[in-house]
Structures are given as C-alpha cells and as structure tokens.
Design an enzyme around this catalytic site. Structure first.
Site, short mmCIF file in Angstrom:
data_model
loop_
_atom_site.label_atom_id
_atom_site.label_comp_id
_atom_site.label_asym_id
_atom_site.label_seq_id
_atom_site.Cartn_x
_atom_site.Cartn_y
_atom_site.Cartn_z
N GLY A 8 0.75 -1.21 -0.01
CA GLY A 8 -0.03 0.13 -0.10
C GLY A 8 0.80 1.32 -0.12
CE1 TYR A 157 -10.16 -0.60 8.43
CE2 TYR A 157 -10.82 0.51 10.50
CZ TYR A 157 -10.16 0.18 9.52
OH TYR A 157 -8.64 0.78 9.55
P1 NDP Z 1 -5.17 4.98 2.15
O1 NDP Z 1 -6.26 4.83 1.37
O2 NDP Z 1 -4.26 6.29 1.83
O3 NDP Z 1 -3.86 3.80 1.52
C1 NDP Z 1 -4.26 2.67 1.61
C2 NDP Z 1 -3.17 1.91 0.76
O4 NDP Z 1 -3.86 0.39 0.70
C3 NDP Z 1 -3.13 2.42 -0.69
O5 NDP Z 1 -1.79 2.47 -1.16
C4 NDP Z 1 -3.91 1.19 -1.55
O6 NDP Z 1 -3.19 1.13 -2.43
C5 NDP Z 1 -3.53 0.06 -0.56
N1 NDP Z 1 -4.40 -1.16 -0.76
C6 NDP Z 1 -5.82 -1.25 -0.64
N2 NDP Z 1 -6.50 -2.20 -1.21
C7 NDP Z 1 -5.08 -2.96 -1.56
C8 NDP Z 1 -5.06 -4.30 -2.15
N3 NDP Z 1 -6.17 -5.36 -2.29
N4 NDP Z 1 -3.90 -4.74 -2.71
C9 NDP Z 1 -2.89 -4.00 -2.51
N5 NDP Z 1 -2.85 -2.64 -1.95
C10 NDP Z 1 -4.12 -2.35 -1.27
O7 NDP Z 1 -5.09 4.83 3.66
P2 NDP Z 1 -4.01 4.84 4.68
O8 NDP Z 1 -2.67 4.94 4.41
O9 NDP Z 1 -4.68 5.51 5.96
O10 NDP Z 1 -4.49 3.18 5.48
C11 NDP Z 1 -3.26 2.36 5.38
C12 NDP Z 1 -3.57 1.34 6.56
O11 NDP Z 1 -3.71 2.06 7.70
C13 NDP Z 1 -4.85 0.47 6.26
O12 NDP Z 1 -4.50 -0.86 6.47
C14 NDP Z 1 -5.67 1.20 7.29
O13 NDP Z 1 -6.86 0.36 7.66
C15 NDP Z 1 -4.99 1.44 8.46
N6 NDP Z 1 -5.23 2.75 9.19
C16 NDP Z 1 -5.75 3.81 8.71
C17 NDP Z 1 -6.13 4.88 9.59
C18 NDP Z 1 -6.58 6.13 9.17
O14 NDP Z 1 -7.40 6.92 10.01
N7 NDP Z 1 -6.09 6.58 8.02
C19 NDP Z 1 -6.10 4.74 10.94
C20 NDP Z 1 -5.61 3.25 11.70
C21 NDP Z 1 -5.24 2.42 10.65
P3 NDP Z 1 -3.89 0.57 -4.15
O15 NDP Z 1 -5.12 1.26 -4.13
O16 NDP Z 1 -3.05 1.33 -5.07
O17 NDP Z 1 -3.83 -0.61 -4.28
C1 8X3 Z 2 -9.01 3.96 11.01
C2 8X3 Z 2 -9.38 4.54 12.18
O1 8X3 Z 2 -11.48 5.29 13.67
O2 8X3 Z 2 -11.66 5.54 11.35
O3 8X3 Z 2 -8.65 2.77 11.44
O4 8X3 Z 2 -11.60 3.20 12.03
S1 8X3 Z 2 -11.00 4.44 12.42
#
Ligand code: NDP
Ligand code: 8X3
Length: 256
Positions: A8, A157
């Site tokens: 990602g 989720y």
């Molecule tokens: P973004 O949506 O900005 O980034 C998500 C990344 O995951 C992208 O690069 C996307 O790449 C990749 N991705 C999603 N699905 C797939 C797939 N099937 N195969 C390969 N790559 C995939 O979100 P975040 O940076 O915020 O999220 C990153 C992680 O952090 C996630 O696991 C999320 O659950 C977690 N998280 C986020 C929080 C928040 O508040 N933002 C808080 C806590 C945890 P592409 O689409 O190019 O495949």
């Molecule tokens: C992402 C944080 O609170 O939006 O994991 O689920 S929350």
C-alpha cells in the site's frame, strides 16, 4: 543498506513511509495496485536519492494483496539485489462503508476481510521464510484503534483490525525462536485517502470525519514506523497505539 517492502505504498501511510525510508538511505520495495502511482513514486525517489542507475533505491511490485498467486509470484521473482527483505510493512488495507451490521454490504465485508486479514497473511507467508533462513527480520503490521475498541457501525472493519491485533501476537510467538521481530502500530484518526475510500469517493463526507480537530498525518505514522524499525536489535516494540491529541480512543474525540 537495508531493504523494506511496503504494501500500500501508493497513498497515505505507505507512501509517506516509502519517502521516509528512502530519505534515510534504505532500499524500498513499493507495492500496490495502481501502477501509475508506483511508477511516479519511483521516479520521485530515484530523482531525490538515486544514482544514474534507475532502480537503485526503489523497486516496484504491482499486485493485489488478495491475489495469493500474484503475491507469491511477485515476491519469488525479486532479483538478488532486492530479495533480502529486512522489514515488511503490512500496511495495505481499507474500510468500505459504515453501516449497522444488519444493513451491511456483503461485498464490502469480503473486500475488508480479504484485504486487511487475508492480504496481510498472503504477503507475510511469502516473506517470512526468507527471514527465518537469515534468522533476522522485522514485520510491522498496521492495525488501528478500531482493532482495540469497536465503534458504532464499524463492525466488520473493526473485526478485521482485531484480527490484525491477534495475528500480530500470534506471529510474535511463532517467530520468537527465529529472531524475527513483530510489531503492531495502531493509529487513530489520520487524514489520508482512507475515508475517501470508505465513503466510495465522497470527498465532502470524508472531510467531515476530520473536522474540528487536528488529525494525524501520514508523515506522523512514517516517523513512528521508522523509529520502531531502527531500534537496536535486542529491542522490539510489541504494540504502539497512537492517536491525535484530541482523540482518546475509538469513540472519544473532542471537536472544537
Ligand atoms: P490510504 O487509502 O491512503 O492507503 C491505502 C493503501 O492500501 C493504498 O496504497 C492502496 O493501494 C493499498 N491497498 C488497498 N487495497 C489493496 C489491495 N487489495 N492490494 C494492494 N494494496 C491495497 O489509507 P491509509 O494510508 O490511511 O491506510 C493504510 C493502513 O492504515 C490501512 O490498513 C488502514 O486500515 C490503516 N489505518 C488507517 C487509519 C486512518 O485513520 N487513516 C487509522 C488506523 C489504521 P492501491 O489502491 O494502489 O492498491
Ligand atoms: C482507521 C481509524 O477510527 O476511522 O482505522 O476506524 S477509524
């Protein structure tokens, strides 16, 4: 020179981590489904930190973490210069929708569980044997405050992130005798593309999630990933929960 594989890396935490590690002199294997973004990031990183030899600091692998065969082929096909993965950052993931369980979309459930749980397992299964052979390595899983406490309409989720919490603990036990570190970083609200994806591209709705407080930024998480990855070899952070100052947990955020 150490190597990190980031899932990602086309957005958010993963992209910021790629920039951070490249700036610190690491080799970064950047992965995701959107090849155009991976290619652009590679060009940027090579321009900033590379040499005339393209592919010196970054290597692109384009795959969907849900596609086990594609994951296996991509990891097995890494050229010798890139096949020693010191750190795996299991970051790829998403939320799809926000609805009571009884109204939830079963397609959304599949997407979240297949990506956040099985995708993390697919990549880990492909990378771990090399770490065991070398008796060293570090797996860093991105969990969430949603994997610590459930919130209304977060059901599947949250369950997927509770699974990341459990798998992180399980990996740490199973890999203990092999000298491989396992860490979970569990962030709270961070403004990335996360909520835009969750709400199917509705940017206005996504913006509302972060209104009235100062959310985490992708660079904050990249800093923490870099910190936990560069501690001395005898030190392993097991679990690190990080929220914006305005957030106490999944349900308590103060907005002004
Ligand atoms: P973004 O949506 O900005 O980034 C998500 C990344 O995951 C992208 O690069 C996307 O790449 C990749 N991705 C999603 N699905 C797939 C797939 N099937 N195969 C390969 N790559 C995939 O979100 P975040 O940076 O915020 O999220 C990153 C992680 O952090 C996630 O696991 C999320 O659950 C977690 N998280 C986020 C929080 C928040 O508040 N933002 C808080 C806590 C945890 P592409 O689409 O190019 O495949
Ligand atoms: C992402 C944080 O609170 O939006 O994991 O689920 S929350």
């Amino acid at each position: 020179m150490k190597t990190i594989l980031i899932t990602g890396a086309t957005s958010g935490f993963g992209e910021a981590s790629a920039r951070r590690f490249a700036a610190e002199g690491w080799r970064v294997i950047i992965t995701g489904r959107r090849r155009d973004r991976l290619d652009a990031l590679q060009r940027e990183l090579e321009g900033l930190h590379g040499t005339v030899e393209r592919g010196h600091v970054s290597y692109v692998l384009c795959f969907d973490v849900r596609d086990r065969a594609a994951v296996d082929t991509a990891i097995a096909g890494l050229p010798p210069k890139w096949d020693t993965i010191d750190v795996l950052l299991n970051n790829a993931g998403l939320a799809a929708g926000l609805a009571p369980l009884q109204e939830g979309s079963t397609d959304d459930w599949d997407r979240m569980l297949d990506t956040n749980v099985k995708g993390l397992l697919n990549v880990s299964r492909a990378v771990i044997p090399g770490m065991i052979l070398r008796k060293s390595g570090h797996i860093i899983n991105i969990g969430s405050t949603a994997g610590k406490e459930v919130y209304a309409k977060g059901n599947v989720y949250c369950a997927s992130k509770f699974a990341v919490d459990a798998l992180t603990k399980a990996m740490r036990i199973d890999l203990l005798e092999h000298g491989v570190k396992v860490t979970q970083i569990a962030p709270g609200a961070a403004e990335t593309e996360f909520s835009v994806v969750r709400f199917g591209g509705d940017e206005d709705r996504a913006k509302q999630v972060y209104q009235g407080f100062d959310p985490l930024r992708a660079e904050d998480i990249a800093d923490i990933v870099h910190y936990v990855a560069t501690l001395p070899s005898h030190v392993c952070i097991n679990d690190l929960v990080v929220t914006p100052t305005a957030q106490a947990n999944s349900t308590n955020i103060v907005r002004r």
